[in-house]
Write a protein that holds these residues in place. Structure first.
Motif, PDB file in Angstrom:
ATOM      1  N   LYS A  79      47.198  13.973   4.222  1.00  0.00           N
ATOM      2  CA  LYS A  79      47.749  15.082   4.987  1.00  0.00           C
ATOM      3  C   LYS A  79      46.951  15.250   6.278  1.00  0.00           C
ATOM      4  N   ASP A 101      48.138  27.126   7.882  1.00  0.00           N
ATOM      5  CA  ASP A 101      48.400  26.538   6.559  1.00  0.00           C
ATOM      6  C   ASP A 101      47.261  26.713   5.574  1.00  0.00           C
ATOM      7  N   ARG A 238      55.645  26.360   0.588  1.00  0.00           N
ATOM      8  CA  ARG A 238      54.833  25.244   1.069  1.00  0.00           C
ATOM      9  C   ARG A 238      53.365  25.457   0.710  1.00  0.00           C
ATOM     10  N   LEU A 242      51.068  23.005  -1.605  1.00  0.00           N
ATOM     11  CA  LEU A 242      49.836  22.472  -1.049  1.00  0.00           C
ATOM     12  C   LEU A 242      48.637  22.843  -1.924  1.00  0.00           C
TER      13      LEU A 242
END
Length: 276
Positions: A79, A101, A238, A242
């Motif tokens: 990633k 994120d 998401r 993750l």
């Protein structure tokens, strides 16, 4: 007998609805493909506070124990990511609003859990301690109630673990002097504007080294709170995906010995900070 016009209409409807189902399936496949490609190629944005020796900028490059660990985890996950250094309060808001994120290294609290997803795996164990001027006449015993009458330097919006945070919330530590950085807190200590500074132990030692004041400030070993720090994600689908990948990867690193190897290579961990 069913008329031919009825059967023809029925077949026409079947073809029509069959075409609709086909179109829906194609659209769904495209959406899934886009999400899949986005998940594989999208560059993640992580935020953090400049907090040596865990994470800091040197010649415009992110470095530190926390950065090294995050690099290893997300490289294994394949990633790509960037790290942005922000004031801690803003960094928290960026994750809570899902504009970022992830955030690290972050202490757990029930209040923060309402707006963020914390990793199950501990990223790094940290030790929080108390520092004072070496020439002060303080005789601390480790009883947190003795901090009631002292001016205490703290960094704004930073959690110091359950014991310290509870003491502040309950008014036991009631003469708090907030700053925007650990360096500023130690400068206030030297200027006699606070009596003690509460700081992450390794972070405090790093600040003393950079300010060249190791001989002027002392650590009170009576106070040492071992606090796990984590990686946190936004509360989105998401973020949840993750987080699961992150936990599985970090757990594997701890099992195969990579975790301890990364800490050892950082050359800055010792004692409780080197524990899993």
């Amino acid at each position: 007998m069913v008329g031919w016009w009825y059967m023809a209409g029925h077949l026409s409807n079947k073809r029509k609805y069959g075409h609709i189902r086909l179109i829906v399936m194609v659209v769904m496949s495209v959406i899934l493909l886009v999400h899949s490609r986005e998940g594989n190629t999208r560059t993640l944005r992580f935020v953090t506070l400049e907090y040596p020796p865990y994470q800091y900028l040197e010649e415009n490059n992110a470095k530190g124990i926390g950065v090294n660990m995050v690099n290893e985890v997300f490289n294994r996950m394949d990633k790509p990511f960037v790290i942005e250094f922000l004031p801690w309060g803003r960094a928290l808001r960026e994750v809570q609003a899902a504009r970022a994120d992830g955030i690290f290294t972050i202490y757990f609290s029930e209040e923060r859990q309402k707006t963020m997803l914390f990793s199950q795996q501990v990223l790094i164990n940290q030790s929080v301690s108390i520092f004072s001027n070496r020439d002060s006449d303080l005789n601390l015993t480790g009883d947190i109630n003795e901090l009631r009458q002292l001016r205490v330097g703290l960094v704004r919006n930073v959690s110091y673990g359950k014991e310290i945070d509870s003491a502040i919330a309950q008014g036991v530590i009631n003469k708090v002097v907030e700053t925007t950085s650990g360096t500023q807190s130690f400068k206030l200590l030297l200027a006699d504007r606070v009596d003690v500074v509460i700081s992450n132990q390794l972070g405090g030692f790093d600040i003393l080294r950079r300010l060249n004041i190791q001989q002027l400030v002392q650590l009170h070993s009576e106070y040492e709170f071992v606090i796990p720090s984590y990686f946190a994600f936004p509360k989105t689908w998401r973020g949840e995906k993750l987080k699961q990948q992150f936990d599985a990867t970090l757990q594997k690193m701890k099992s195969d010995g990579t975790y301890k190897a990364v800490l050892a290579q950082s050359l800055l961990c010792s004692g409780n900070d080197c524990k899993d």
